[in-house]
Design a protein around this motif. Structure first.
Motif, PDB file in Angstrom:
ATOM      1  N   ALA A   2       0.834  -1.205   0.000  1.00 11.68           N
ATOM      2  CA  ALA A   2       0.000   0.000   0.000  1.00 11.68           C
ATOM      3  C   ALA A   2       0.863   1.248   0.000  1.00 11.68           C
ATOM      4  O   ALA A   2       0.588   2.198  -0.732  1.00 11.68           O
ATOM      5  N   ILE A   3       1.918   1.251   0.824  1.00  5.49           N
ATOM      6  CA  ILE A   3       2.812   2.414   0.864  1.00  5.49           C
ATOM      7  C   ILE A   3       3.479   2.597  -0.489  1.00  5.49           C
ATOM      8  O   ILE A   3       3.622   3.714  -0.976  1.00  5.49           O
ATOM      9  N   GLN A   4       3.865   1.500  -1.120  1.00  5.99           N
ATOM     10  CA  GLN A   4       4.454   1.589  -2.452  1.00  5.99           C
ATOM     11  C   GLN A   4       3.477   2.216  -3.437  1.00  5.99           C
ATOM     12  O   GLN A   4       3.844   3.107  -4.203  1.00  5.99           O
ATOM     13  N   ALA A   5       2.248   1.754  -3.448  1.00  2.00           N
ATOM     14  CA  ALA A   5       1.252   2.262  -4.390  1.00  2.00           C
ATOM     15  C   ALA A   5       0.972   3.736  -4.161  1.00  2.00           C
ATOM     16  O   ALA A   5       0.889   4.514  -5.108  1.00  2.00           O
ATOM     17  N   TYR A   9       6.003   3.683  -6.014  1.00  2.00           N
ATOM     18  CA  TYR A   9       7.113   2.741  -6.128  1.00  2.00           C
ATOM     19  C   TYR A   9       6.577   1.377  -6.561  1.00  2.00           C
ATOM     20  O   TYR A   9       6.739   0.387  -5.866  1.00  2.00           O
ATOM     21  N   THR A  10       5.970   1.307  -7.719  1.00  2.00           N
ATOM     22  CA  THR A  10       5.352   0.059  -8.161  1.00  2.00           C
ATOM     23  C   THR A  10       6.269  -0.755  -9.060  1.00  2.00           C
ATOM     24  O   THR A  10       5.878  -1.817  -9.540  1.00  2.00           O
ATOM     25  N   GLU A  16      11.830  -5.913  -2.101  1.00  2.00           N
ATOM     26  CA  GLU A  16      12.879  -5.023  -2.597  1.00  2.00           C
ATOM     27  C   GLU A  16      12.714  -3.615  -2.034  1.00  2.00           C
ATOM     28  O   GLU A  16      13.688  -2.973  -1.647  1.00  2.00           O
ATOM     29  N   PHE A  17      11.474  -3.150  -1.991  1.00  2.00           N
ATOM     30  CA  PHE A  17      11.181  -1.826  -1.458  1.00  2.00           C
ATOM     31  C   PHE A  17      11.576  -1.741   0.013  1.00  2.00           C
ATOM     32  O   PHE A  17      12.244  -0.804   0.445  1.00  2.00           O
ATOM     33  N   THR A  18      11.189  -2.752   0.796  1.00  2.77           N
ATOM     34  CA  THR A  18      11.526  -2.788   2.221  1.00  2.77           C
ATOM     35  C   THR A  18      13.032  -2.827   2.419  1.00  2.77           C
ATOM     36  O   THR A  18      13.577  -2.108   3.271  1.00  2.77           O
ATOM     37  N   ASN A  19      13.728  -3.650   1.640  1.00  4.92           N
ATOM     38  CA  ASN A  19      15.185  -3.735   1.754  1.00  4.92           C
ATOM     39  C   ASN A  19      15.858  -2.409   1.414  1.00  4.92           C
ATOM     40  O   ASN A  19      16.829  -2.013   2.060  1.00  4.92           O
ATOM     41  N   ASP A  47      13.885  12.185   0.928  1.00  3.21           N
ATOM     42  CA  ASP A  47      13.007  11.286   0.186  1.00  3.21           C
ATOM     43  C   ASP A  47      12.201  10.401   1.126  1.00  3.21           C
ATOM     44  O   ASP A  47      11.008  10.187   0.918  1.00  3.21           O
ATOM     45  N   LEU A  48      12.856   9.885   2.165  1.00  4.75           N
ATOM     46  CA  LEU A  48      12.141   9.045   3.121  1.00  4.75           C
ATOM     47  C   LEU A  48      11.132   9.854   3.916  1.00  4.75           C
ATOM     48  O   LEU A  48      10.025   9.382   4.184  1.00  4.75           O
TER      49      LEU A  48
END
Length: 68
Positions: A2-5, A9-10, A16-19, A47-48
């Protein structure tokens, strides 16, 4: 996912996103995040900080829902 969407960051898996996030803020590279590391890491990385801010801004969630 959900955070990616919400943040666009799709193009990578959730793992990969978490890493990617984890590597950016685990400054002592011990494989664990303390609250202090997390807080300092997010405060020092624009960015974070934007990613976290967007994640809590419900207007972005509404946009994602409206756009399908």
């Amino acid at each position: 996912q959900a955070i990616q969407a919400i943040n666009g960051y799709t193009n990578m898996t959730a793992e990969e996103f978490t890493n990617m996030i984890f590597q950016r803020i685990d400054v002592n590279n011990d494989g664990e995040l303390t609250l202090e590391e997390f807080t300092n890491g997010v405060e020092k990385d624009e960015d974070l900080m934007e990613l976290i801010t967007k994640s809590f801004d419900l207007s972005n969630v509404l946009k994602v829902i409206q756009n399908g």
